[in-house]
Design an enzyme around this catalytic site. Structure first.
Site, PDB file in Angstrom:
ATOM      1  CD  GLU A 140      49.410  74.555  -0.728  1.00 25.95           C
ATOM      2  OE1 GLU A 140      50.112  75.520  -0.386  1.00 25.95           O
ATOM      3  OE2 GLU A 140      49.717  73.377  -0.465  1.00 25.95           O
ATOM      4  NE  ARG A 200      63.442  66.521  12.624  1.00 24.16           N
ATOM      5  CZ  ARG A 200      62.583  67.276  13.291  1.00 24.16           C
ATOM      6  NH1 ARG A 200      61.322  66.956  13.328  1.00 24.16           N
ATOM      7  NH2 ARG A 200      62.990  68.335  13.938  1.00 24.16           N
ATOM      8  CD  GLU A 211      56.243  71.998  -1.429  1.00 27.22           C
ATOM      9  OE1 GLU A 211      57.050  72.256  -0.541  1.00 27.22           O
ATOM     10  OE2 GLU A 211      55.033  71.880  -1.207  1.00 27.22           O
ATOM     11  CB  CYS A 246      69.339  67.697  11.489  1.00 32.34           C
ATOM     12  SG  CYS A 246      70.412  68.922  10.808  1.00 32.34           S
ATOM     13  CE  LYS A 250      55.270  67.118   6.276  1.00 34.12           C
ATOM     14  NZ  LYS A 250      54.495  67.502   5.094  1.00 34.12           N
ATOM     15  CG  HIS A 307      47.322  95.695 -12.574  1.00 29.64           C
ATOM     16  ND1 HIS A 307      46.998  96.972 -12.981  1.00 29.64           N
ATOM     17  CD2 HIS A 307      46.159  95.108 -12.205  1.00 29.64           C
ATOM     18  CE1 HIS A 307      45.693  97.158 -12.850  1.00 29.64           C
ATOM     19  NE2 HIS A 307      45.164  96.042 -12.380  1.00 29.64           N
ATOM     20  CG  ASN A 333      67.075  69.593  15.028  1.00 29.16           C
ATOM     21  OD1 ASN A 333      67.207  70.396  14.114  1.00 29.16           O
ATOM     22  ND2 ASN A 333      65.911  69.319  15.586  1.00 29.16           N
ATOM     23  N   GLY A 334      69.605  72.037  14.982  1.00 30.84           N
ATOM     24  CA  GLY A 334      69.472  73.439  15.392  1.00 30.84           C
ATOM     25  C   GLY A 334      70.635  74.252  14.884  1.00 30.84           C
ATOM     26  CE  LYS A 368      52.244  71.264  -1.707  1.00 30.03           C
ATOM     27  NZ  LYS A 368      51.885  71.962  -0.550  1.00 30.03           N
ATOM     28  CD1 TRP A 422      67.042  70.212   4.183  1.00 25.44           C
ATOM     29  CD2 TRP A 422      67.458  71.945   5.522  1.00 25.44           C
ATOM     30  NE1 TRP A 422      66.603  71.347   3.553  1.00 25.44           N
ATOM     31  CE2 TRP A 422      66.843  72.425   4.352  1.00 25.44           C
ATOM     32  CE3 TRP A 422      67.818  72.866   6.515  1.00 25.44           C
ATOM     33  CZ2 TRP A 422      66.571  73.769   4.137  1.00 25.44           C
ATOM     34  CZ3 TRP A 422      67.550  74.209   6.298  1.00 25.44           C
ATOM     35  CH2 TRP A 422      66.929  74.644   5.123  1.00 25.44           C
TER      36      TRP A 422
HETATM   37  C1  AGP Z   1      54.566  72.652   2.264  1.00 31.61           C
HETATM   38  O1  AGP Z   1      54.360  71.898   1.133  1.00 31.61           O
HETATM   39  C2  AGP Z   1      55.903  73.089   2.520  1.00 31.61           C
HETATM   40  N1  AGP Z   1      56.857  72.068   2.398  1.00 31.61           N
HETATM   41  C3  AGP Z   1      56.155  74.142   3.560  1.00 31.61           C
HETATM   42  O2  AGP Z   1      55.806  75.337   2.936  1.00 31.61           O
HETATM   43  C4  AGP Z   1      55.427  74.077   4.917  1.00 31.61           C
HETATM   44  O3  AGP Z   1      54.065  74.262   4.735  1.00 31.61           O
HETATM   45  C5  AGP Z   1      56.004  75.159   5.842  1.00 31.61           C
HETATM   46  O4  AGP Z   1      57.355  74.893   6.070  1.00 31.61           O
HETATM   47  C6  AGP Z   1      55.259  75.275   7.151  1.00 31.61           C
HETATM   48  O5  AGP Z   1      55.321  74.095   7.882  1.00 31.61           O
HETATM   49  P1  AGP Z   1      54.437  73.885   9.173  1.00 31.61           P
HETATM   50  O6  AGP Z   1      53.017  73.812   8.750  1.00 31.61           O
HETATM   51  O7  AGP Z   1      54.929  72.584   9.759  1.00 31.61           O
HETATM   52  O8  AGP Z   1      54.667  75.041  10.081  1.00 31.61           O
END
Ligand code: AGP
Length: 637
Positions: free
Chosen positions: A512, A33, A519, A8, A632, A535, A108-109, A516, A82
Site C-alpha cells: 500500500e 471520477r 499513484e 466518467c 476515483k 531472490h 458513463n460506461g 500510494k 475519463w
Molecule cells: C487507491 O488509492 C486507488 N486509487 C485504487 O487502487 C482503488 O483502491 C481501487 O480502484 C478500488 O476502489 P474501490 O475500493 O472503490 O473498489
C-alpha cells in the site's frame, strides 16, 4: 476491436431553475471520477435548440469557455470524462449530439458492440464526429424518433422514453445515460445498466448524477435508479420503468450526513485532509461497532449479522481491487492467524475469469470503498450466480460487503453490509477509507475468534483495548510526521525508484505504501515481502534506490531488521517505519511509530507512509487529488 472505455461522471437536471449552475456544481463534485474533458448541453427555451459546450482537460477549461456566454435553459446534461483509449480531445468529450442537432447524450460506461452499430449507421449515411462508443446512441435515438414520428406519436418526453428504451435493447455493455431532445424541451430521460445513477428529488425539479456529492447541495432526498431501469423526468414528476416496462413505485431515501460533507477545510489538498480525518475514522468505528456487554463486561463487535451466520462459516474468500485489496490482505492475515479461518484474497479482476473451485460453507467478502468498482461487483455477482445454482445448502452464497457508500450498487445489492462510515473521500488516492476498511476486518476477526473460540478472552480483550486507544495514537503520529515527512520529501522528491519492505501482517502495508507513492507522485515504487528481496529484487539496489522498511516488534522483527541490513550493505538509504528500540538504530532515518501489540501495527505504520507519499507528490507540484490517468471509481472492467 478498438475499445473506448469511459468511467466518467454524469449530471442532468430538469426543473424551473437555471440548469447551468446546477450542472457545474454537480460536475465539480464529480470531477474525481475523471478529468480528461468536460461538457454540458442545455436546451435553449426560446429557440428550442441544444446549446452544447465542451473542453479538453479539467472542468476549469470548460468554465473559461462558457464564462461570458448566456446559457439560461432549465433542462440540461453535463459530463466529466475519463478515457483509456482515444485521446482526450474536444471531439471525444460528451455530450454527443446526433446529426440533426436535436438529441444530446452523456454516458458513463462502455457500449461493447458500438463498432457494429457504428458500421451499420455509417452504411446508412450517418457521419460520426468522434471516436467514442457513446456517439452511436444519439444517432440511434434520432433514428427511433423518426420511426416513432411516422406512427404519429407526439413529440414529448414519453416518446423520447420509448425511443431510448428501443435503443438500449440493442446496446451491449454497461451504461448510465442521460438524454435531451430539443423537441421535448422540459424532459429528461435517463437509464442505467451496471453503472450508478441516482435521482435527487427537489421541489419541482430533479437532478440525476453518478454519485451523491453532486446532489448533496441540492437535496437530501434521493432515489437511486436500480439496474436496467429507465426514467422520464419532467418538472411535474418522475416515471420509472423496469426492464419489462413495468412502472416502478418506491419510497425515496435520505442521504447520509457523511455523504453530504465535502469540505477541504484549510488543507491544501483533500488527500491531506483525509489523512487527518483518520482519528475520527477510528472514533466512528469504536463508537459504532464496539460495545460492552453489561452482563459479562466483555467487549463485543456489533456487526449487523447474527451469530449463526458466523458459526456456519468454514472458510473465507475476499475479492477487491487496488487499495481495497491491500486492506483485504491485512484482513486475510487477521482472519487466518488470529481467528483461525482459512482465507484467500483475490484480485476481483482475476477471480472473475479464474475462480477457485467451489467449496462448502464459504463466506465471500467484497471490499470496495466506492461500492461501484466494476470488477468487484462482477466477481460478487458471478459468485452469487454459481453458488445459487448449487442444490446443496452448504454451497449456497454467504456474502458480506465492506463499503463506504451505502447508496452504491454493492450497498443496495448485499444485505450483510459493513458500512465503514469514513465519509466521502475525494482524493483519488484512498487513505481514510483504507484505514476504515482495516478496522472492519479487525471487527470481523474478533467476531470470528469469539464465536469459534480460537483466542481466549484475555487476548481478545487486549486487542480490543489497543484498538480503543487508536484515536490519540493516530493524532500523535500525524502531529509528529507531517513535518518529518515534509522534510524527507524535500530530500527525496527527485528519486526515481523506491522499494518498500514488510513482512507478515505488514507486507500488505509495504504494498500500500508503494501504491500510494506511485499513484500520486509518478515515482516508480514496489513493495516486497522483505524475505523475498534476496531472490531477485535486491539486484535493483544501490545508493540511488532508497528502501523503506516496516519493522514492528513481533514474530518477524529480527528477520525484517536483517533484511534491512542486506539493503544497507548495497548502499541503499534506509528509512525505517519502526519504534525506537534495539535493532532500529540501523535505519538512516527513523519515522517513529509507538511500540504496540503487533496485531494493530498496520494501523499505525500506514500513517507515516501516507504522509510521505503526499508530501513527495505535493513537493513535485503535482495534482495530488486528481493524479493523471486515474479516477476515483473504476466503473468499467
Ligand atoms: C487507491 O488509492 C486507488 N486509487 C485504487 O487502487 C482503488 O483502491 C481501487 O480502484 C478500488 O476502489 P474501490 O475500493 O472503490 O473498489
Amino acid at each position: 476491436m478498438k475499445k473506448i472505455i469511459c468511467m466518467c461522471g454524469i449530471v442532468a437536471v430538469t426543473g424551473y431553475k437555471k440548469a447551468l449552475p446546477l450542472l457545474i456544481n454537480g460536475l465539480e463534485k464529480l470531477e474525481y471520477r475523471g478529468y480528461d474533458s468536460a461538457g454540458i448541453a442545455v436546451i435553449n427555451p426560446d429557440t428550442k435548440n441544444i446549446i452544447c459546450n465542451k473542453a479538453e482537460g479539467k472542468l476549469t477549461n470548460l468554465l473559461n469557455n462558457i464564462s461570458n456566454k448566456h446559457i439560461h435553459g432549465t433542462v440540461g446534461i453535463g459530463h466529466t470524462r475519463w478515457a483509456t483509449h482515444g485521446k482526450p480531445e474536444v471531439k471525444n468529450a460528451h455530450p454527443h449530439i446526433d446529426s440533426s442537432g436535436k438529441v444530446a447524450v452523456v454516458q458513463n460506461g462502455i457500449i461493447e458492440n458500438y463498432q457494429e452499430l457504428k458500421d451499420k449507421l455509417e452504411k446508412e449515411g450517418i457521419r460520426f464526429n468522434s471516436d467514442t462508443d457513446t456517439e452511436v446512441i444519439p444517432h440511434l435515438i434520432q433514428k427511433e424518433l423518426l420511426a416513432l414520428n411516422k406512427l404519429n406519436l407526439e413529440k414529448n418526453g414519453s416518446t423520447l422514453l420509448v425511443a431510448l428504451r428501443n435503443v438500449i435493447s440493442d446496446l451491449e455493455g454497461s451504461y448510465a445515460l442521460a438524454v435531451l431532445w430539443a423537441d421535448a424541451p422540459d424532459s429528461l430521460v435517463v437509464a442505467r445498466k451496471q453503472a450508478p445513477l441516482i435521482i435527487g428529488l427537489g421541489e419541482g425539479e430533479f437532478i440525476c448524477a453518478s454519485d451523491t456529492p453532486a446532489i448533496a447541495n441540492f437535496t437530501k432526498i434521493i432515489l437511486p435508479l436500480e439496474d436496467e431501469e429507465i426514467a422520464l423526468l419532467t418538472p411535474l414528476g418522475i416515471e420509472i420503468y423496469d426492464s419489462n416496462n413495468e412502472r416502478q413505485y418506491r419510497n425515496p431515501i435520505h442521504l447520509h450526513v457523511s455523504e453530504q460533507v465535502i469540505d477541504k477545510k484549510d488543507y491544501k489538498h483533500y488527500m491531506l485532509k483525509e489523512i487527518y480525518d483518520q482519528p475520527d475514522t477510528a472514533k466512528y468505528w469504536i463508537e459504532k461497532f464496539l460495545f460492552k456487554d453489561s452482563k459479562t463486561g466483555q467487549y463485543q463487535i456489533d456487526y449487523p449479522f447474527d451469530t449463526e451466520f458466523f458459526e456456519s462459516i468454514e472458510r473465507i474468500e475476499i475479492v477487491a481491487c487496488g487499495t481495497s485489496k491491500h486492506a483485504a490482505m491485512v484482513g486475510s492475515f487477521l482472519l487466518e492467524q488470529f481467528s483461525g479461518i482459512p482465507t484467500n484474497v483475490f484480485y476481483a479482476s482475476e477471480f472473475r475469469y479464474s475462480p477457485p473451485p467451489l467449496l462448502p460453507n464459504t463466506l465471500t467478502i467484497g471490499v470496495t470503498q466506492s461500492g461501484e468498482t466494476a470488477d468487484t461487483i462482477a466477481a460478487i455477482n458471478m459468485e452469487i450466480k454459481r453458488r445459487s445454482s448449487m442444490s446443496d445448502e452448504k454451497y449456497k452464497p454467504n456474502l458480506v460487503a465492506i463499503t463506504n457508500r451505502m447508496e452504491s450498487s454493492i450497498g443496495r445489492q448485499i444485505s450483510n453490509i459493513i458500512d465503514i462510515g469514513a465519509g466521502v473521500e475525494i482524493g483519488v488516492a484512498a487513505t481514510k477509507t483504507f484505514f476504515a476498511q482495516l478496522l472492519s476486518f479487525y471487527g470481523l476477526a474478533i467476531k470470528f475468534a469469539q464465536i469459534k473460540g480460537t483466542q481466549n478472552n484475555e487476548i481478545i480483550n487486549q486487542l480490543i483495548s489497543e484498538l480503543t486507544k487508536l484515536p490519540p495514537l493516530i493524532e500523535e503520529l500525524l502531529e509528529k510526521h507531517n513535518k518529518t515527512s515534509e522534510k524527507l520529501a524535500h530530500d527525496f522528491f527527485n528519486i526515481k525508484d523506491v522499494i518498500f519492505l514488510g513482512r507478515g501482517i505488514n507486507y500488505p502495508i509495504a504494498l500500500e505504501g508503494a501504491l500510494k507513492l506511485k499513484e500520486i507522485s509518478y515515482i516508480h515504487a514496489a513493495g516486497y515481502p522483505a524475505g523475498e528481496m534476496k531472490h531477485g529484487p535486491i539486484a535493483l539496489l544501490d545508493k540511488k534506490v532508497p528502501v523503506i522498511s516496516i519493522a514492528t516488534p513481533g514474530v518477524v522483527f529480527d528477520k525484517v531488521i536483517s533484511n534491512a541490513q542486506e539493503a544497507k550493505a548495497r548502499d541503499s538509504y534506509l528509512i525505517g517505519i519502526a519504534p525506537e528500540c534495539k535493532g532500529t538504530e540501523i535505519f538512516d532515518y527513523l519515522m517513529m511509530i509507538p511500540e504496540t501489540n503487533e496485531w494493530i501495527s498496520p494501523l499505525l505504520a500506514i500513517v507515516p507512509l501516507q504522509l510521505l507519499s503526499y508530501h513527495i507528490a505535493a513537493h513535485r507540484g503535482l495534482d495530488v487529488d486528481q493524479p493523471r490517468n486515474l479516477a476515483k471509481s473504476v466503473t468499467v472492467e
